[in-house]
Design a protein around this motif. Structure first.
Motif, mmCIF file in Angstrom:
data_model
loop_
_atom_site.group_PDB
_atom_site.id
_atom_site.type_symbol
_atom_site.label_atom_id
_atom_site.label_comp_id
_atom_site.label_asym_id
_atom_site.label_seq_id
_atom_site.Cartn_x
_atom_site.Cartn_y
_atom_site.Cartn_z
ATOM 1 N N HIS A 14 14.675 -4.090 33.470
ATOM 2 C CA HIS A 14 13.108 -3.530 34.179
ATOM 3 C C HIS A 14 12.017 -3.662 33.644
ATOM 4 N N ALA A 15 10.790 -3.826 35.346
ATOM 5 C CA ALA A 15 9.462 -3.899 33.965
ATOM 6 C C ALA A 15 8.715 -2.434 34.513
ATOM 7 N N ARG A 16 7.903 -3.208 32.823
ATOM 8 C CA ARG A 16 6.803 -2.157 32.367
ATOM 9 C C ARG A 16 5.773 -2.307 33.137
ATOM 10 N N ILE A 17 4.744 -1.193 33.950
ATOM 11 C CA ILE A 17 4.406 -0.929 34.908
ATOM 12 C C ILE A 17 2.605 -0.579 33.922
ATOM 13 N N ALA A 18 1.884 -1.331 33.507
ATOM 14 C CA ALA A 18 0.177 -0.803 32.755
ATOM 15 C C ALA A 18 -0.641 -0.814 34.324
ATOM 16 N N LEU A 19 -0.781 0.598 34.695
ATOM 17 C CA LEU A 19 -2.200 0.213 36.018
ATOM 18 C C LEU A 19 -3.627 1.240 35.508
ATOM 19 N N GLY A 48 8.431 -7.110 30.333
ATOM 20 C CA GLY A 48 9.282 -6.876 30.541
ATOM 21 C C GLY A 48 10.104 -7.749 30.145
ATOM 22 N N ALA A 49 11.856 -7.170 29.165
ATOM 23 C CA ALA A 49 12.303 -8.451 28.925
ATOM 24 C C ALA A 49 12.800 -9.280 29.831
ATOM 25 N N GLY A 50 12.642 -10.587 30.332
ATOM 26 C CA GLY A 50 13.402 -11.417 30.968
ATOM 27 C C GLY A 50 12.149 -11.378 32.272
ATOM 28 N N LEU A 51 11.644 -11.033 32.036
ATOM 29 C CA LEU A 51 10.120 -10.725 33.102
ATOM 30 C C LEU A 51 9.264 -11.696 33.320
#
Length: 156
Positions: free
Chosen positions: A2-7, A18-21
């Protein structure tokens, strides 16, 4: 994954993590006025810095004019060539080394919906999400855009 996006379009910063990214960061040069049609604020490569897991990557957004292809964004990262290019009004397809790997949808609000042809690698997911969030996805077909331009020119 799962990607966390901070724009933050106003500041010209994007961070995907994200975990593993791998962490993907895209930054618009300080002092560059924001283009209101592009979530990150510019399509000028010289005013953008892209890093993937701390390593510099090459980004080349096209100018975004009449044809859908003119909205493509090319990236070289991790030994791969990625391209995000509109394929409908709302969606863009992501390719890696010329092979389609997924379809992404983002209206430029910092959220991305993705559909992958197969399980994406962590790099695929992080880079694709970053591109969709930073530049938005989708575009009108050329004939519709041309019709809009002509109608604006002849309207009273």
């Amino acid at each position: 994954m799962h990607a966390r996006i901070a724009l933050d379009g106003r500041a010209g910063t994007l961070r995907v993590s994200g975990a593993g990214l791998p962490v993907v960061e895209l930054v618009r040069t300080a002092g560059t006025p924001a283009d209101e049609h592009t979530p990150i604020g510019t399509r000028k490569a010289a005013r953008l810095t892209l890093t993937v897991d701390g390593a510099p990557a090459v980004i080349r957004p096209s100018r975004g004019r009449l044809l859908r292809r003119s909205y493509r964004v090319d990236v070289r990262a991790g030994g791969f060539r990625y391209r995000l290019v509109p394929c409908s009004y709302a969606e863009s397809r992501l390719t890696r080394d010329g092979r389609r790997i997924g379809t992404l949808d983002s209206s430029g609000d910092g959220r991305v919906t993705d559909e992958w042809d197969a399980g994406p690698t962590p790099l695929d997911l992080a880079v694709g999400t970053a591109l969709a969030a930073a530049f938005g996805t989708g575009a009108a077909p050329w004939w519709e855009t041309l019709g809009d331009i002509v109608s604006e020119l002849v309207a009273p």
